[in-house]
Motif scaffolding. Structure first.
Motif, PDB file in Angstrom:
ATOM      1  N   LYS A 215       0.817  -1.220   0.000  1.00 48.03           N
ATOM      2  CA  LYS A 215       0.000   0.000   0.000  1.00 48.03           C
ATOM      3  C   LYS A 215       0.844   1.260   0.000  1.00 48.03           C
ATOM      4  O   LYS A 215       0.478   2.264  -0.620  1.00 48.03           O
ATOM      5  CB  LYS A 215      -0.941  -0.009   1.203  1.00 48.03           C
ATOM      6  N   ASP A 216       1.976   1.223   0.663  1.00 49.52           N
ATOM      7  CA  ASP A 216       2.793   2.433   0.739  1.00 49.52           C
ATOM      8  C   ASP A 216       3.616   2.656  -0.537  1.00 49.52           C
ATOM      9  O   ASP A 216       4.372   3.632  -0.633  1.00 49.52           O
ATOM     10  CB  ASP A 216       3.713   2.390   1.956  1.00 49.52           C
ATOM     11  N   GLN A 217       3.443   1.765  -1.524  1.00 51.12           N
ATOM     12  CA  GLN A 217       4.165   1.916  -2.781  1.00 51.12           C
ATOM     13  C   GLN A 217       3.237   2.164  -3.974  1.00 51.12           C
ATOM     14  O   GLN A 217       3.699   2.174  -5.112  1.00 51.12           O
ATOM     15  CB  GLN A 217       5.000   0.653  -3.051  1.00 51.12           C
TER      16      GLN A 217
ATOM     17  N   THR B 242       0.307  15.243 -10.068  1.00 50.40           N
ATOM     18  CA  THR B 242       0.728  14.163  -9.169  1.00 50.40           C
ATOM     19  C   THR B 242      -0.302  13.045  -9.244  1.00 50.40           C
ATOM     20  O   THR B 242      -1.509  13.299  -9.134  1.00 50.40           O
ATOM     21  CB  THR B 242       0.855  14.668  -7.725  1.00 50.40           C
ATOM     22  N   LEU B 243       0.149  11.822  -9.414  1.00 47.65           N
ATOM     23  CA  LEU B 243      -0.748  10.694  -9.650  1.00 47.65           C
ATOM     24  C   LEU B 243      -1.114   9.966  -8.366  1.00 47.65           C
ATOM     25  O   LEU B 243      -0.291   9.805  -7.474  1.00 47.65           O
ATOM     26  CB  LEU B 243      -0.105   9.701 -10.611  1.00 47.65           C
ATOM     27  N   ALA B 244      -2.355   9.504  -8.295  1.00 51.45           N
ATOM     28  CA  ALA B 244      -2.829   8.616  -7.232  1.00 51.45           C
ATOM     29  C   ALA B 244      -3.051   7.226  -7.828  1.00 51.45           C
ATOM     30  O   ALA B 244      -2.776   6.981  -9.019  1.00 51.45           O
ATOM     31  CB  ALA B 244      -4.117   9.163  -6.620  1.00 51.45           C
ATOM     32  N   ALA B 245      -3.572   6.315  -7.036  1.00 53.43           N
ATOM     33  CA  ALA B 245      -3.753   4.926  -7.459  1.00 53.43           C
ATOM     34  C   ALA B 245      -4.531   4.835  -8.768  1.00 53.43           C
ATOM     35  O   ALA B 245      -5.541   5.520  -8.957  1.00 53.43           O
ATOM     36  CB  ALA B 245      -4.473   4.144  -6.363  1.00 53.43           C
ATOM     37  N   LYS B 246      -4.059   4.020  -9.665  1.00 47.20           N
ATOM     38  CA  LYS B 246      -4.639   3.697 -10.975  1.00 47.20           C
ATOM     39  C   LYS B 246      -4.539   4.823 -12.004  1.00 47.20           C
ATOM     40  O   LYS B 246      -4.719   4.590 -13.184  1.00 47.20           O
ATOM     41  CB  LYS B 246      -6.110   3.259 -10.845  1.00 47.20           C
ATOM     42  N   GLU B 247      -4.234   6.029 -11.602  1.00 46.72           N
ATOM     43  CA  GLU B 247      -4.345   7.158 -12.520  1.00 46.72           C
ATOM     44  C   GLU B 247      -3.306   7.117 -13.641  1.00 46.72           C
ATOM     45  O   GLU B 247      -3.615   7.506 -14.784  1.00 46.72           O
ATOM     46  CB  GLU B 247      -4.261   8.467 -11.745  1.00 46.72           C
ATOM     47  N   GLY B 248      -2.112   6.644 -13.360  1.00 41.36           N
ATOM     48  CA  GLY B 248      -1.140   6.505 -14.431  1.00 41.36           C
ATOM     49  C   GLY B 248      -1.619   5.522 -15.482  1.00 41.36           C
ATOM     50  O   GLY B 248      -1.547   5.780 -16.689  1.00 41.36           O
ATOM     51  N   LEU B 249      -2.135   4.394 -15.033  1.00 37.96           N
ATOM     52  CA  LEU B 249      -2.657   3.386 -15.947  1.00 37.96           C
ATOM     53  C   LEU B 249      -3.829   3.930 -16.758  1.00 37.96           C
ATOM     54  O   LEU B 249      -3.923   3.694 -17.967  1.00 37.96           O
ATOM     55  CB  LEU B 249      -3.079   2.142 -15.167  1.00 37.96           C
ATOM     56  N   ALA B 250      -4.720   4.655 -16.111  1.00 41.15           N
ATOM     57  CA  ALA B 250      -5.873   5.217 -16.818  1.00 41.15           C
ATOM     58  C   ALA B 250      -5.438   6.198 -17.899  1.00 41.15           C
ATOM     59  O   ALA B 250      -6.054   6.281 -18.973  1.00 41.15           O
ATOM     60  CB  ALA B 250      -6.814   5.905 -15.830  1.00 41.15           C
TER      61      ALA B 250
ATOM     62  N   ALA C 262       1.578   4.881  -4.992  1.00 40.53           N
ATOM     63  CA  ALA C 262       1.877   6.098  -5.757  1.00 40.53           C
ATOM     64  C   ALA C 262       3.136   5.905  -6.591  1.00 40.53           C
ATOM     65  O   ALA C 262       3.206   6.309  -7.765  1.00 40.53           O
ATOM     66  CB  ALA C 262       2.023   7.288  -4.814  1.00 40.53           C
ATOM     67  N   ALA C 263       4.146   5.257  -5.991  1.00 44.42           N
ATOM     68  CA  ALA C 263       5.388   4.977  -6.723  1.00 44.42           C
ATOM     69  C   ALA C 263       5.131   4.046  -7.901  1.00 44.42           C
ATOM     70  O   ALA C 263       5.777   4.159  -8.958  1.00 44.42           O
ATOM     71  CB  ALA C 263       6.422   4.378  -5.787  1.00 44.42           C
ATOM     72  N   LEU C 264       4.186   3.127  -7.743  1.00 45.51           N
ATOM     73  CA  LEU C 264       3.822   2.212  -8.829  1.00 45.51           C
ATOM     74  C   LEU C 264       3.378   2.990 -10.065  1.00 45.51           C
ATOM     75  O   LEU C 264       3.806   2.694 -11.191  1.00 45.51           O
ATOM     76  CB  LEU C 264       2.702   1.271  -8.364  1.00 45.51           C
ATOM     77  N   GLN C 265       2.531   3.996  -9.867  1.00 47.29           N
ATOM     78  CA  GLN C 265       2.033   4.777 -11.000  1.00 47.29           C
ATOM     79  C   GLN C 265       3.139   5.627 -11.613  1.00 47.29           C
ATOM     80  O   GLN C 265       3.242   5.750 -12.840  1.00 47.29           O
ATOM     81  CB  GLN C 265       0.867   5.658 -10.552  1.00 47.29           C
ATOM     82  N   LEU C 266       3.964   6.223 -10.782  1.00 42.70           N
ATOM     83  CA  LEU C 266       5.075   7.032 -11.275  1.00 42.70           C
ATOM     84  C   LEU C 266       6.055   6.182 -12.080  1.00 42.70           C
ATOM     85  O   LEU C 266       6.486   6.572 -13.175  1.00 42.70           O
ATOM     86  CB  LEU C 266       5.783   7.697 -10.097  1.00 42.70           C
ATOM     87  N   ASN C 267       6.392   5.010 -11.547  1.00 44.27           N
ATOM     88  CA  ASN C 267       7.307   4.121 -12.256  1.00 44.27           C
ATOM     89  C   ASN C 267       6.719   3.651 -13.580  1.00 44.27           C
ATOM     90  O   ASN C 267       7.451   3.464 -14.563  1.00 44.27           O
ATOM     91  CB  ASN C 267       7.650   2.910 -11.387  1.00 44.27           C
ATOM     92  N   LEU C 268       5.424   3.436 -13.593  1.00 45.49           N
ATOM     93  CA  LEU C 268       4.745   3.028 -14.827  1.00 45.49           C
ATOM     94  C   LEU C 268       4.981   4.050 -15.931  1.00 45.49           C
ATOM     95  O   LEU C 268       5.342   3.700 -17.066  1.00 45.49           O
ATOM     96  CB  LEU C 268       3.240   2.867 -14.561  1.00 45.49           C
ATOM     97  N   ILE C 269       4.768   5.323 -15.613  1.00 42.61           N
ATOM     98  CA  ILE C 269       4.908   6.367 -16.626  1.00 42.61           C
ATOM     99  C   ILE C 269       6.354   6.491 -17.075  1.00 42.61           C
ATOM    100  O   ILE C 269       6.654   6.597 -18.273  1.00 42.61           O
ATOM    101  CB  ILE C 269       4.392   7.715 -16.086  1.00 42.61           C
ATOM    102  N   ARG C 270       7.269   6.461 -16.113  1.00 43.12           N
ATOM    103  CA  ARG C 270       8.681   6.582 -16.479  1.00 43.12           C
ATOM    104  C   ARG C 270       9.135   5.431 -17.368  1.00 43.12           C
ATOM    105  O   ARG C 270       9.804   5.630 -18.390  1.00 43.12           O
ATOM    106  CB  ARG C 270       9.530   6.621 -15.205  1.00 43.12           C
ATOM    107  N   SER C 271       8.780   4.218 -16.988  1.00 46.29           N
ATOM    108  CA  SER C 271       9.262   3.040 -17.723  1.00 46.29           C
ATOM    109  C   SER C 271       8.617   2.895 -19.088  1.00 46.29           C
ATOM    110  O   SER C 271       9.195   2.284 -19.995  1.00 46.29           O
ATOM    111  CB  SER C 271       8.998   1.773 -16.902  1.00 46.29           C
ATOM    112  N   HIS C 272       7.420   3.452 -19.249  1.00 45.71           N
ATOM    113  CA  HIS C 272       6.703   3.305 -20.515  1.00 45.71           C
ATOM    114  C   HIS C 272       6.959   4.458 -21.482  1.00 45.71           C
ATOM    115  O   HIS C 272       6.468   4.438 -22.615  1.00 45.71           O
ATOM    116  CB  HIS C 272       5.201   3.175 -20.258  1.00 45.71           C
ATOM    117  N   SER C 273       7.712   5.460 -21.056  1.00 48.61           N
ATOM    118  CA  SER C 273       8.033   6.589 -21.948  1.00 48.61           C
ATOM    119  C   SER C 273       9.260   6.218 -22.782  1.00 48.61           C
ATOM    120  O   SER C 273      10.379   6.661 -22.515  1.00 48.61           O
ATOM    121  CB  SER C 273       8.292   7.853 -21.126  1.00 48.61           C
ATOM    122  N   VAL C 274       9.047   5.399 -23.791  1.00 49.33           N
ATOM    123  CA  VAL C 274      10.149   4.826 -24.569  1.00 49.33           C
ATOM    124  C   VAL C 274       9.968   5.064 -26.068  1.00 49.33           C
ATOM    125  O   VAL C 274      10.514   4.335 -26.895  1.00 49.33           O
ATOM    126  CB  VAL C 274      10.273   3.310 -24.290  1.00 49.33           C
TER     127      VAL C 274
END
Length: 500
Positions: free
Chosen positions: A65-67, A180-188, A69-81
């Motif tokens: 649970k404490d990760q 700033t992203l919250a849960a699921k928002e990067g994926l959405a 927000a980091a999950l969404q941030l990492n998603l965006i960073r890793s997928h910007s390719v």
């Protein structure tokens, strides 16, 4: 302009692409309930894809649970390719607006702040730097939408006066706050078809102008070649019943009405039937119009669609596959055929004009053939472009390469299907430009006879930028000037039908 999620029209999408109006959203109620459901899922213990799990093949991996927000941030960073040239500002504006409209329907579980960030960026003229290559059109347009999102977060880059600039500095200059992203928002934000749809929509809007100009060019060529307007008789087209054919035949009749050139050879013309490139214009152009209209229907639906995953309904989240862009891919492939055919028949008309055995004009449209080459090599350029379009028209949707360790084992290739349309439109615009120059030269040989009022008006507008030259001269600048007129809509046929 008020954004009405689920009810955008093609006319509104044109305004959005042009960036001439700001966007507002008045009804935010649908967002709140779905965002609350996602927040509850994030606080709970049950695994929910994209909220507290990894992505794609890593969906079985639980995230603490404490990760989240980091999950969404990492998603965006890793997928910007993404790689390649940047998407144009009109395409990026369409991406921002259609993503905002999709999220605002309330099935994606994002907070109001996310949609507001998209609208604020659009209204401020903020253009994320989005490389055009790197999406296979399934699992959403992940790389392009990640670059868009990364820029909104202040970590990526922006496109400023055609140059790459740090996104954070540009956000600050425009008075915008990084998202700033919250849960699921990067994926959405990255799971959806907004990049491929925006590319295809912008191509469709460009084709609308090109199509209307190609009609005008065909009419001018017909008169320059002293062709017959008999094949445009409404009775011929009525008994076939194809709507595009009926509409385009009517445009040709209007364009050619009152032509003194036509009147001069109406009786006693030794040519019983014109070649197909003249006679069958309504059949070919009408079919292209119908094809483009079908593409418009699909793309407008997609611009209004909710295409991320999972989706949030009244009391649950459901995983599905709306991110698969097959509808966009097939629509883009169909539009590619129409663009190629408009260029193909225009190239045939140029070939006809330079052939004295068919056009009854001087060889290569020059009075002193041999000493002068006239339009000989201009036609070669048109042939090269028409041939290139044939290769580009090969359907992209029939190809598929598995990705994500075979979890995503069938993809649409919609993003390339849409992206290649712009090269085809550029090619066809140059073919039509060459035809207009050739047709105008043909009319010069028929003076003092005059064509119809509409054709003469088009002739005069062309001659403002591209003067008549009876002898050989540096022709490439004329082609570029004529192509600019074609793409800018200055030579459209009056009353031409629209694709949507």
């Amino acid at each position: 302009m008020q954004l009405q999620p689920g009810h955008l029209t093609l006319a509104q999408l044109r305004v959005i692409a042009d960036g001439t109006e700001t966007l507002t959203l008045t009804d935010w109620s649908a967002l709140d309930a779905s965002a609350a459901l996602v927040a509850a899922a994030a606080a709970g213990d049950a695994p929910v894809y994209g909220v507290n799990t990894g992505f794609g093949k890593l969906a079985s991996t639980r995230i603490a649970k404490d990760q989240l927000a980091a999950l969404q941030l990492n998603l965006i960073r890793s997928h910007s390719v993404g790689v390649g040239a940047p998407m144009s500002p009109p395409v990026v504006r369409l991406m921002l607006a259609t993503k905002a409209a999709s999220l605002a329907r309330g099935y994606s579980g994002v907070r109001r702040e996310v949609v507001q960030s998209l609208l604020d960026a659009f209204n401020a003229g903020f253009v994320p730097y989005i490389p055009a290559q790197g999406s296979v059109g399934a699992s959403g347009d992940l790389a392009p939408l990640s670059h868009m999102t990364l820029a909104l977060m202040g970590e990526g880059e922006a496109l400023v006066d055609g140059q790459r600039r740090p996104a954070l500095a540009e956000l600050q200059r425009l008075g915008l706050k990084p998202l700033t992203l919250a849960a699921k928002e990067g994926l959405a934000l990255i799971n959806g078809t907004q990049a491929s749809t925006a590319l295809a929509l912008h191509a469709l809007l460009r084709f609308d102008t090109l199509f209307a100009t190609a009609l005008a060019a065909g009419a001018m060529t017909l008169d320059a070649a002293r062709g017959s307007d008999g094949p445009f008789d409404p009775r011929i087209h009525a008994v076939r019943g194809q709507p595009g054919q009926i509409e385009t035949a009517a445009v040709y009749r209007e364009l050619l009405a009152g032509s003194a050139i036509r009147q001069s050879h109406k009786e006693g013309d030794e040519r019983v039937q014109d070649p197909y490139c003249l006679r069958c214009q309504p059949q070919v152009m009408g079919a292209c119009l119908d094809q483009a209209r079908h593409a418009a229907e699909v793309l407008v639906r997609e611009a209004n669609a909710v295409t991320d995953n999972p989706l949030v309904f009244d009391d649950c989240m459901v995983s599905g596959g709306n991110f698969h862009a097959e509808p966009v891919a097939l629509a883009a492939d169909g539009l590619a055929l129409a663009i190629a055919e408009v260029g193909a028949i225009a190239e045939r008309r140029i070939a006809m004009l330079i052939d004295p055995g068919i056009s009854r004009l001087p060889p290569f449209l020059t009075a002193d053939a041999g000493l002068h080459s006239g339009f000989m090599i201009a036609h070669v350029t048109a042939a090269a472009l028409a041939s290139e379009n044939k290769s580009l028209a090969h359907p992209a949707s029939v190809d598929s390469l598995p990705t994500s360790a075979n979890q995503e084992d069938h993809v649409s290739m919609a993003t390339f299907a849409a992206r290649r349309l712009h090269a085809m439109i550029d090619n066809t615009a140059h073919i039509v430009a060459i035809e207009l120059l050739a047709a105008a030269q043909g009319i010069d040989f028929l003076r003092p006879l005059r064509s119809s009022a509409p054709v003469e008006a088009l002739y005069e507008r062309l001659r403002q930028d591209c003067a008549s030259h009876p002898a050989d001269h540096y022709l490439a600048p004329d082609i570029e000037r004529a192509a600019a007129l074609v793409q800018g809509g200055a030579l459209q046929a009056p009353g031409a039908p629209h694709v949507g």
